[in-house]
Design an enzyme around this catalytic site. Structure first.
Site, short mmCIF file in Angstrom:
data_model
loop_
_atom_site.label_atom_id
_atom_site.label_comp_id
_atom_site.label_asym_id
_atom_site.label_seq_id
_atom_site.Cartn_x
_atom_site.Cartn_y
_atom_site.Cartn_z
N TRP A 277 3.89 0.09 -9.66
CA TRP A 277 4.55 0.89 -8.61
C TRP A 277 4.40 0.21 -7.26
O TRP A 277 5.30 0.22 -6.43
CB TRP A 277 3.94 2.29 -8.58
CG TRP A 277 4.50 3.18 -7.50
CD1 TRP A 277 5.57 4.02 -7.60
CD2 TRP A 277 4.01 3.31 -6.16
NE1 TRP A 277 5.79 4.66 -6.40
CE2 TRP A 277 4.84 4.24 -5.50
CE3 TRP A 277 2.97 2.73 -5.44
CZ2 TRP A 277 4.65 4.63 -4.18
CZ3 TRP A 277 2.78 3.08 -4.11
CH2 TRP A 277 3.63 4.03 -3.50
N HIS A 278 3.24 -0.45 -7.07
CA HIS A 278 2.97 -1.09 -5.78
C HIS A 278 3.83 -2.32 -5.55
O HIS A 278 4.14 -2.65 -4.41
CB HIS A 278 1.49 -1.49 -5.68
CG HIS A 278 0.59 -0.35 -5.36
ND1 HIS A 278 0.04 0.44 -6.33
CD2 HIS A 278 0.18 0.15 -4.17
CE1 HIS A 278 -0.70 1.39 -5.75
NE2 HIS A 278 -0.63 1.24 -4.44
N GLY A 279 4.16 -2.99 -6.61
CA GLY A 279 4.98 -4.19 -6.39
C GLY A 279 5.40 -4.84 -7.67
O GLY A 279 4.73 -4.72 -8.69
N PHE B 191 6.32 -1.14 -0.36
CA PHE B 191 6.36 -0.58 -1.72
C PHE B 191 7.48 0.46 -1.82
O PHE B 191 7.65 1.05 -2.83
CB PHE B 191 5.02 0.03 -2.06
CG PHE B 191 3.87 -0.94 -1.87
CD1 PHE B 191 2.71 -0.53 -1.27
CD2 PHE B 191 3.99 -2.27 -2.27
CE1 PHE B 191 1.67 -1.43 -1.08
CE2 PHE B 191 2.95 -3.17 -2.08
CZ PHE B 191 1.79 -2.74 -1.48
#
Lengths: 476, 364
Positions: free
Chosen positions: A322-324, A476
């Site tokens: 989800w962060h990257g 993000f």
């Protein structure tokens, strides 16, 4: 526009007074317009995607609710999920998967370059797609009645204080408030201003000040010594917390000024005595979303120990992703998953300890050691979080292991101590008072005003001199 | 009475907070206190042992040494047998945008020491951000000369020939009665009085120094772009640069002409062109460009650009600025290759155990 910029202060200075002048029944229309202006300031093209997400989930939510059969309801639900995941995948993950496949097939003579998209990642896409998905899922679960007002729903999606970096609000928390069109109370206004002051201080005087050192070191690691690299890692741990929790406080404060209550996103995570406790205190809204919509549907901890470990690993890898869109974030997620699994195994059925309560010197010392150990574990994962590639992460570790002393060692130590003390002091006050707007706990009004005035003053002076750093979580 | 009590408590609280914030800002190396002084015989100087913190395209954290320059604190009295080289220049030379140990001063000193192990090599960095050629020359006359350098390197570019006089607290050259004279009256103006008034406080408080910097910015043309961001008219942002960096007719710079002519005639001076472009023909004649004591970095930069190296791009901040880390290394290697023949020609500089320049200096 960044919260920590003068243009935003100008924007808020115009928007907020007008809000109070607008008749109550039109306030949501006004806030929706203002939210789109806010979002469009980055790039007006982003507004189209936001509107598309809004309109599709608004109608899908209604059709889902009105559908007569379970099959049709499921179809509408999966359509909503597919649209949101599809948008997220296209803008955020498509090139990542193409590049990953490319690495596999290139030795075999294949080439997928032609599929690579030239695409900008819209600001906040990971936040508002998750937020709209929570709406349709809650409607499907019959936890929520869909709204018939596209203005109200549009504002739920685009509410500017939390649009671009959360907290990720559940529809059942935020939507009813929006529908009620609340007027802020005097207490909310006081709390709001206090939260904004504390949030700005954290974001600007801790987050930005550490960030300018961190960015330079991580941006060109080979130009710095081992001492600078380790300092940058310590400062990054501080930066990401101050940056994000500061932003969340500003968001909550702004929302309070508009009569809206947003959830707390952080509860002194760096005072956690275990990794499990850490993940209950860090980015709480994301953790709650993943728990409600991924972990529990997978079975949670109800299908045996082994399945629980698998579910933990899956959810942490998804949190990483989800962060990257990068394998370093996958490793970040994997490492955290391993930590949680090991901790759960060690606990062996015991409950995760709650907030620490003083029980004597021995227990306090044990608490301190546990906190330090937990922070070291977290810092290790940050190597992967911050490094652009695996090679950079490996290079970082190599430079730490093959230590070379630095001529500015004493400066680096002082910097680390100053920022760590400030961060832990603010968290300790929060921990003790159990409030984020702890300044309001001070009895004397003059003292409260004096503290807030000083914080705003130093923030405004710093902001004038130095270019604002964007919120880390914007990417993000 | 209640109101007086309220205001008193408010002021005391603010004062206490300022003390706490001051400590935090200093320990966190967020800002330094005022790190300059005004010496009546030199002008504005770097304050001895003052801390500096600069975040530009790179980061520079450290302390000026006890003599008020960057780098090792070499005593004015040169040790017997040492070869001492003074560097004069602007921000490129001073290097307040990167770590000192990566700057060409440090790298060049190391390389020279390796090549001449029998001799103690000392490179002293007297570069000053914002200085033009006339500032550098005054600085040499009033300050650098106290350190008895064997060689003086002037690291300059064509823009340095324009006498900018931007700092009212440094001496300035002028021509009168067909001779070059130095005005030392900087201690007599309003700027000096204001400085003396503020210095005590600004040298003790990083928070006040930060406030002063913000105040100066607020008065400048950059204020509108800081407040309005991309809504500020492009003209506002550019006019600042156009006004301050418009290249006038360099050949009209009589002061600079006289200075460079004098420098070119001195045997202890080496002029270094730090620019990638060639100098205008007139200046090339003033500076005796074909002299053995002129080092042109232009060909080096041309070669680097051909190989795809961007000499001014900083990956860490995605900014264009001064020479980056790799460029410092290339400049060091190039300077070394050009300096060595000059040093070989001047054998007495290398072998003289007394450490005193033996060649005649040009008249001032």
């Amino acid at each position: 526009m960044l919260f920590n910029s003068y243009i935003f202060l100008l924007f808020a200075g115009i928007v907020l007074p007008i809000f109070f002048a607008v008749p109550r029944r039109y306030r949501n229309h006004y806030l929706l317009l203002v939210s789109y202006l806010f979002y469009g300031y980055w790039d007006w093209r982003f507004c189209g995607l936001l509107a598309f997400s809004t309109v599709s989930d608004f109608f899908l939510g209604q059709w889902l609710h009105d559908a007569k059969t379970d099959r049709r309801r499921k179809n509408f639900l999966w359509t909503s999920i597919a649209i949101n995941i599809g948008v997220l995948f296209s803008f955020k993950y498509f090139n990542f998967f193409i590049d990953s496949f490319q690495e596999i097939i290139t030795p075999l003579g294949g080439n997928l370059d032609f599929l690579h998209l030239s695409i900008i990642l819209p600001v906040g896409i990971s936040f508002y797609t998750f937020q709209t998905m929570s709406y349709t899922i809650d409607v499907y679960r019959r936890n929520l009645t869909p709204t018939r007002s596209i203005i109200d729903f549009g504002l739920f999606v685009a509410f500017f204080p939390q649009l671009v970096a959360g907290p990720i609000e559940k529809a059942k928390n935020l939507l009813p408030q929006i529908i009620n069109k609340p007027t802020p109370t005097k207490l909310q206004i006081r709390e709001g201003i206090t939260l904004i002051g504390i949030g700005f201080f954290k974001k600007v005087m801790i987050g930005d000040t550490t960030g300018r050192f961190v960015d330079r070191v991580f941006g060109e690691m080979e130009a710095f010594g081992s001492g600078e690299l380790l300092t940058a890692l310590v400062l990054f741990s501080i930066q990401i917390y101050a940056d994000f929790s500061g932003y969340s406080s500003i968001a909550r404060g702004l929302a309070k000024l508009l009569g809206i209550e947003l959830i707390r996103n952080f509860e002194q995570p760096y005072l956690s005595a275990s990794i499990s406790e850490f993940w209950r205190r860090w980015h709480i809204s994301l953790g709650a979303w993943i728990k409600d919509y991924i972990y529990i549907p997978l079975g949670g901890n109800r299908k045996g120990e082994l399945r629980t470990y698998v579910n933990l690993m899956i959810t942490m890898v998804l949190i990483g992703l989800w962060h990257g869109a990068s394998w370093t974030f996958v490793v970040y997620g994997l490492l955290n998953g391993i930590y949680l699994v090991v901790h759960r195994y060690v606990l062996n059925g015991s409950k995760i300890a709650g907030r620490y309560a003083y029980k004597g010197v021995k227990s306090f010392l044990f608490f301190i050691v546990s906190v330090v150990f937990t922070n070291i574990l977290v810092m290790i994962t940050r190597i992967f979080f911050r490094s652009p590639t695996f090679a950079d992460a490996a290079y970082f570790v190599e430079r730490i292991v093959q230590w070379e002393s630095s001529p500015i060692a004493s400066d680096l130590v002082m910097m680390s101590i100053a920022f760590a003390v400030m961060t832990f002091a603010l968290d300790a006050i929060e921990y003790y008072t159990q409030r984020h707007d702890y300044i309001l706990q001070i009895k004397h009004r003059a003292v409260r005003y004096g503290i807030l005035t000083s914080l705003f003053f130093v923030v405004l002076v710093y902001m004038f001199q130095y270019e604002p750093l964007p919120f880390i979580y914007f990417q993000f | 009475m209640k109101y007086v009590k309220f205001v008193s408590i408010f002021i005391l609280t603010v004062a206490a907070m300022m003390v706490l914030l001051e400590a935090y800002i200093r320990w966190g190396r967020i800002e330094s206190t005022l790190n300059t002084d005004v010496d009546p015989t030199i002008g504005r100087v770097r304050k001895a042992n003052a801390q500096y913190i600069y975040y530009n395209e790179g980061v520079s954290i450290g302390k000026f040494n006890e003599y008020g320059y960057i780098g090792p604190a070499y005593h004015p009295q040169k040790p017997s047998g040492a070869l001492r080289i003074a560097l004069l220049g602007d921000s490129y030379t001073e290097g307040l945008y990167m770590a000192e140990e990566q700057h060409f001063r440090s790298l060049l000193e190391e390389k020279l020491q390796r090549n001449y192990p029998e001799k103690e090599i000392q490179l002293l960095n007297f570069g000053r951000s914002g200085f033009d050629l006339s500032d550098m020359y005054a600085y040499e006359k009033n300050f650098v000369v106290q350190f008895h350098p064997d060689l003086v390197l002037y690291v300059i570019n064509p823009f340095d020939f324009i006498q900018r006089n931007t700092d009212p607290l440094v001496p300035y050259w002028y021509v009168e009665d067909d001779s070059l004279k130095l005005n030392m009256n900087f201690t007599q103006g309003q700027a000096h009085r204001t400085y003396q008034m503020m210095k005590g406080v600004l040298q003790q408080s990083a928070l006040l120094q930060m406030t002063k910097n913000a105040y100066n910015l607020a008065k400048s043309e950059q204020a509108s772009s800081i407040i309005l961001d991309k809504l500020a008219s492009k003209e506002d942002e550019l006019s600042h640069f156009k006004q301050n960096y418009r290249i006038k007719d360099i050949t009209q710079q009589e002061v600079s002409r006289r200075i460079i002519t004098q420098l070119a005639a001195r045997q202890d001076v080496i002029i270094v062109n730090r620019d990638s472009k060639q100098w205008p023909e007139e200046i090339r004649q003033w500076a005796s460009i074909d002299s053995a004591r002129f080092i042109d970095l232009g060909p080096l930069f041309a070669q680097l650009h051909e190989t795809g190296h961007d000499t001014h791009y900083w990956k860490s901040t995605n900014q264009t600025g001064h020479w980056n880390v790799k460029t410092q290394q290339h400049v060091t290697t190039y300077l070394l290759s050009k300096l060595q023949p000059i040093l070989q020609q001047n054998q007495r500089v290398l072998t003289d155990r007394g450490g005193v320049i033996t060649k005649a200096r040009a008249s001032r």
